[in-house]
Structures are given as structure tokens and as C-alpha cells.
Design a protein around this motif. Structure first.
Motif, short mmCIF file in Angstrom:
data_model
loop_
_atom_site.label_atom_id
_atom_site.label_comp_id
_atom_site.label_asym_id
_atom_site.label_seq_id
_atom_site.Cartn_x
_atom_site.Cartn_y
_atom_site.Cartn_z
N SER A 61 0.83 -1.21 0.00
CA SER A 61 0.00 0.00 0.00
C SER A 61 0.86 1.26 0.00
N ARG A 62 2.11 1.12 0.40
CA ARG A 62 2.96 2.30 0.64
C ARG A 62 3.73 2.74 -0.59
N ASN A 63 3.59 1.99 -1.68
CA ASN A 63 4.45 2.27 -2.83
C ASN A 63 3.93 3.44 -3.68
N TRP A 64 4.71 3.80 -4.67
CA TRP A 64 4.39 4.98 -5.50
C TRP A 64 3.24 4.72 -6.48
N GLY A 65 2.90 3.45 -6.70
CA GLY A 65 1.81 3.16 -7.63
C GLY A 65 2.19 3.16 -9.10
N TRP A 66 3.48 3.00 -9.38
CA TRP A 66 3.94 2.95 -10.78
C TRP A 66 3.82 1.52 -11.28
N ILE A 67 3.25 1.36 -12.46
CA ILE A 67 3.18 0.04 -13.11
C ILE A 67 4.00 0.18 -14.38
N ARG A 68 5.27 -0.15 -14.26
CA ARG A 68 6.15 0.21 -15.38
C ARG A 68 6.84 -1.00 -15.99
N GLN A 69 6.92 -0.91 -17.33
CA GLN A 69 7.80 -1.81 -18.07
C GLN A 69 9.16 -1.15 -18.22
N GLN A 70 9.12 0.19 -18.25
CA GLN A 70 10.33 0.96 -18.52
C GLN A 70 11.43 0.69 -17.49
N GLY A 71 12.64 0.47 -17.98
CA GLY A 71 13.79 0.32 -17.09
C GLY A 71 13.89 -1.03 -16.41
N GLU A 82 3.06 -9.18 -19.25
CA GLU A 82 1.88 -9.98 -18.90
C GLU A 82 1.09 -9.29 -17.78
N ALA A 83 1.83 -8.74 -16.81
CA ALA A 83 1.17 -8.09 -15.68
C ALA A 83 0.30 -6.92 -16.14
N GLN A 84 0.78 -6.17 -17.13
CA GLN A 84 -0.02 -5.03 -17.64
C GLN A 84 -1.38 -5.53 -18.13
N ARG A 85 -1.33 -6.65 -18.87
CA ARG A 85 -2.58 -7.21 -19.40
C ARG A 85 -3.48 -7.66 -18.25
N GLY A 404 7.87 -4.41 -7.12
CA GLY A 404 6.98 -5.57 -7.16
C GLY A 404 5.51 -5.26 -7.33
N PHE A 405 5.14 -3.98 -7.22
CA PHE A 405 3.71 -3.65 -7.34
C PHE A 405 3.27 -3.83 -8.80
N GLY A 406 3.98 -3.18 -9.69
CA GLY A 406 3.58 -3.25 -11.11
C GLY A 406 3.60 -4.65 -11.67
N ILE A 407 4.62 -5.39 -11.30
CA ILE A 407 4.78 -6.74 -11.86
C ILE A 407 3.91 -7.76 -11.09
N GLY A 408 3.30 -7.29 -9.99
CA GLY A 408 2.63 -8.18 -9.05
C GLY A 408 1.71 -9.23 -9.66
#
Ligand code: FAD
Length: 448
Positions: A61-71, A82-85, A404-408
Motif C-alpha cells: 500500500s505504501r508504494n508509489w503506484g507505478w506500473i512500469r515496463q520501462q527500465g 503480462e502483468a499489464q494485461r 513488485g507492485f507493477g509486476i505483481g
């Protein structure tokens, strides 16, 4: 300014009675544990998810909320694609607004060296068909026109997304519960029950549950839990400070970072902010034990982390935290139900200084809340996702190292197949547990 909303005072939402048995027990109710449970339940596997505090009370819950492929590390990228989908699909299915939006991620560069680093990632992105591109000085200025200074250029990925972590992960847990997962908050797993060399159950603070499969997805607590069972992983936790502004005029709808400041538009019209020097490692016994493995990371970025001599009492690597306990006595996991580190005051001052320097139209940053989280870090900045060699029936899914949030959801799907012995669809070689003990050199993942 308000405190972080996830505290022990928060009502318990999930309080199913502890079942006698489950095909799989998951320890940890963050994004990894919740999504693993969800994908297992969809295969009609009986799953019990144990959370010592509240679902998503810690990093998720404490993370920035970025869901990134970049970098991303090249081996993480297919999983995050796959996580984005899956994020899109799950946002629909959970029937709640989790703030999922495709607003892009952008990294700003002040130097040619930074631009050269971006160019390396561009090649990986192209191989996977990700829409990352480099921007020159003029294009960067046009993307975020209200910035006070010119940048050499930028790297941007328009298909990257954002979501509101403290809304999204509890919503996914409610979806998992509706699909049959037994979720129990305020219920720490104390120890594994091991008979004839393999898992036969889990001892919890509410009694024993019979199972032959356990997933440890316990974030910053994982190495402490595993070590009590003779499994050593070089995981440390690092405090990172975050601030949230009041709603304010929009300067950019996506997520942006340079070396000094990171900001991300939230759904409520505020920004979530962090500064470049906001990470600290509390030195404890594990930090000494694993110091050598962290040398490459330290050499690559010597000023990236500050050190503090001792963690607060009860923290996973605090000097006084017990390393052994019995199944019938209170464990370290019950003593701190929610790791809620104090934000670092100087990091909040840095945030104010850097943000107002970049956007001088704001005389000061109207902060609404500030908090910190303990990131579960690995020496090579990529996780362990593997079956534990020492204990049949045990799967480790940890060390997401600050991303780990974005890729979760992608990792959750992968871990659910790993537990079942299915093809996981992606190579997990990079994430093997043995890389830290078989003489392999530490291959640093990107610090982008
Ligand atoms: C400040 C900050 C910013 C970040 N920003 C981003 C970002 O923008 N994008 C991104 O992708 N990632 C980001 N991350 C990283 C991301 O939040 C984590 O990688 C991710 O949430 C990890 O999820 P997890 O499920 O592995 O662990 P956690 O969310 O930490 O969950 C582990 C859970 O296990 C529970 N637990 C531990 N031991 C036990 C036990 N014995 N019994 C029962 N329960 C137990 C804990 O209480 C906890 O709730 C950030 C992290 C931080 C701290």
C-alpha cells in the motif's frame, strides 16, 4: 498532515476461521501473496492466505503506484508485460475503481551518460515490442511544459500505467475471497511444520493448518522467517520515504523521475512524491552477514543508500529481534503487525526543495500525508521466485526490490503455476535461489 491510513487501528476485513487444511498456504497478504492466491483459486485449488496484520499493510500500500515496463531487467520484462494485461483484466473483474490509468512513465536525463543508459534499455524494449522511446531536449520540454529547467532528454513509455496501491490490493483481495480464497488477517504464520523432511503444515498464532505446499511471500520479513528453518537468503530491508500532496493543478498526468525527485499524479488530483536520497539501511546482523553480496550494488551507486546503526526494536533485522522461537510462543511477526517506519524528515525537506525548484509556480508543496515503507531488497535488484532447495513443498516469492507492485499480478500468475508444477511460461532462471550460493557472480539488474 495525516498518518498513513494502514495501521493496527484499521478494522479487520478478512477474518475467516482457520481451516483444518488447505492444498496451499500463502504467508503474506501483499500484492504477491494476494494475486498468487487468486490464480490458484481459479484452478479450484484450496488456498488459505495468512496475513499477520492487514492486507497490503506494508509495501503493497505504501508504494508509489507505478506500473512500469520501462527500465526493467530483461528477464522481468516479459512478466511485467503480462502483468499489464492482467492489471486491465483484474481492474474490470474486481468491480471497484482502483485508479488504473495508462498515463506513461518518463525518466528525465541531465547528462549524456544518463541518456546512454536509457539507450541500453531501449534495445531490450524493442526486442519485446514495448513502445519506449527517447526524447530530445525539445520533446522533453513539450511533454512537461511547466518545468523550470531544460533537460538533456528523456526516456518515456506511453503504455506504462499507474494505480492506487492502497485501493487496488485490498480490492484484489476481495476478488480473491469471492473466488474462494480463505483470507485471515491478524494471523501470523509462526513456523513451518516439517515432517520427514517436507512440509506437513504451518503453525499459526491461531493453531496448526495441515498442508503440503507453502508460498512464503512475506516481503521484508521473508529472510527472518526462512532463516528460522535453515534457509538463508541475502535479503535486507531499506526504508524509503514518500509524501502525498493535496489536490493541485495538473503538471503531468503520468509518472516522472530524475535523480532528485519522483512524482506521480494520483486519482484524487494530488501527487505522490519521493526524493532521490530517501533510502536508508538499518545495519543489523543480516546486513553484516550478507555485506559481501551487496558490494557490486554499492560500487555501482555508492551514494544511493544511507546507513543507520540500528533498526527500531522488533524490525526484521533489528539487533534484538529473536532469530529462533517455538511454535507455541509469540513470534516476531505478531509483535509488529504492520511495519510503519517514520518518514525521514530530511527526505521530506528534499522533496519540498526539489519539487518547488522544478516547478517554481508552487511556492511550497501542500503535503497531505507522509509515510515510509521497508523495501525488501536483493543484492542484484531482482527477486527470488523459486522452489526452496532445502524444503520440498516450499516456494519462495520475495525480494521484489522496490518494483513488485507493477509486476505483481504477473508474478502471482507465475508463482501459482510454479506451485502446481506447471510450465510457468517465462524463464525463472534469473530468479533462482541458488544464484547466491553456487558461486555465480552477482549480475546487477538495472538501477533505472
Ligand atoms: C516507498 C516504496 C515505493 C515503491 N514504489 C513502487 C512502484 O512505484 N512500483 C512498483 O512496482 N513497486 C514499488 N514498490 C515496491 C512494491 O511496493 C513491492 O515490491 C511490493 O509491494 C511487494 O509485495 P509483496 O507482496 O512481496 O510484499 P509486501 O507488500 O511487503 O507484503 C508482505 C506481507 O507479508 C506479511 N507477513 C510477513 N511475515 C508474515 C508472517 N510470518 N505471517 C503472516 N504474514 C506475514 C506482512 O505483514 C506483509 O503484509 C515500492 C515500495 C516502497 C516501500
Amino acid at each position: 498532515m495525516t498518518r498513513f491510513p494502514f495501521t493496527e487501528a484499521m478494522p479487520i476485513q478478512f477474518q475467516a476461521p482457520l481451516p483444518k487444511d488447505a492444498e496451499v498456504v500463502i504467508i503474506g497478504g501483499g500484492i504477491i501473496g494476494v494475486t498468487t492466491a487468486l490464480f490458484l483459486a481459479r484452478r479450484n485449488i484450496s488456498v488459505t492466505l495468512l496475513e499477520k496484520g492487514r492486507i497490503a499493510g506494508e509495501q503493497s500500500s505504501r508504494n508509489w503506484g507505478w506500473i512500469r515496463q520501462q527500465g526493467r531487467d530483461a528477464d522481468e520484462l516479459p512478466i511485467v508485460i503480462e502483468a499489464q494485461r492482467l492489471w486491465r483484466q483484474l481492474a474490470e473483474e474486481c468491480g471497484e475503481d482502483i485508479g488504473l490509468k495508462q498515463t506513461g512513465v518518463t525518466y528525465l536525463a541531465r547528462t549524456d551518460k544518463e541518456m546512454a543508459g536509457f539507450a541500453k534499455f531501449l534495445k531490450i524494449a524493442e526486442m519485446h515490442g514495448v513502445d519506449t522511446r527517447l526524447l530530445d531536449q525539445g520533446e522533453t520540454a513539450r511533454l512537461i511544459p511547466s518545468m523550470s529547467r531544460p533537460f538533456k532528454g528523456a526516456m518515456t513509455t506511453p503504455s506504462d500505467m499507474r494505480a492506487e496501491p492502497w485501493v487496488a490490493v485490498p480490492a484484489l483481495a476481495r476478488l480473491a475471497a469471492r473466488q474462494g480464497v480463505t483470507i485471515i488477517e491478524n494471523c501470523a504464520a509462526r513456523m513451518l511444520d516439517i515432517s520427514a523432511g517436507r512440509i506437513s503444515g504451518v503453525w499459526t498464532e491461531q493453531g496448526r493448518i495441515v498442508t503440503s505446499n507453502v508460498v512464503v511471500a512475506s516481503g521484508a520479513w521473508t529472510s527472518l522467517f526462512l532463516r528460522a528453518h535453515g534457509v538463508s537468503i541475502p535479503q535486507l530491508s531499506v526504508r524509503s520515504t514518500v509524501a502525498a500532496t493535496q489536490p493541485m493543478p495538473e503538471i503531468h498526468s503520468g509518472a516522472v523521475a530524475d535523480e532528485h525527485i519522483a512524482f506521480r499524479r494520483r486519482q484524487d488530483g494530488g501527487y505522490t512524491l519521493a526524493s532521490g536520497g530517501s533510502s536508508q539501511l538499518y545495519v543489523g546482523p543480516d546486513a553484516f552477514r550478507h555485506a559481501r553480496k551487496y558490494v557490486p550494488a554499492l560500487m555501482a551507486n555508492p551514494l544511493g543508500i544511507r546507513y543507520l546503526p540500528a533498526a527500531p526494536r522488533g524490525y526484521p533485522d533489528s539487533w534484538s529481534t529473536p532469530r529462533k522461537w517455538n511454535a507455541d510462543e509469540e513470534s516476531p511477526f505478531e509483535r509488529i503487525r504492520i511495519l510503519d517506519p517514520a518518514p525521514k524528515a530530511s527526505a521530506l525537506r528534499d522533496i519540498d526543495r526539489e519539487f518547488t525548484a522544478l516547478f517554481p509556480q508552487f511556492k511550497t508543496v501542500p503535503l497531505k500525508a507522509s509515510w515510509a515503507g521497508m523495501i525488501d531488497a536483493m543484492p542484484d535488484v531482482v527477486p527470488i521466485v523459486d522452489r526452496a532447495a532445502e524444503i520440498p513443498g516450499l516456494v519462495i516469492a520475495t525480494g521484489m526490490s522496490g518494483h513488485g507492485f507493477g509486476i505483481g499480478p504477473g508474478m502471482g500468475r507465475v508463482v501459482s503455476d510454479l506451485v502446481q508444477g506447471n510450465e510457468t511460461g517465462h524463464s525463472l532462471h534469473r530468479f533462482r535461489q541458488s544464484r547466491f550460493s553456487d558461486g555465480s557472480p552477482i549480475e546487477l539488474g538495472p538501477s533505472l
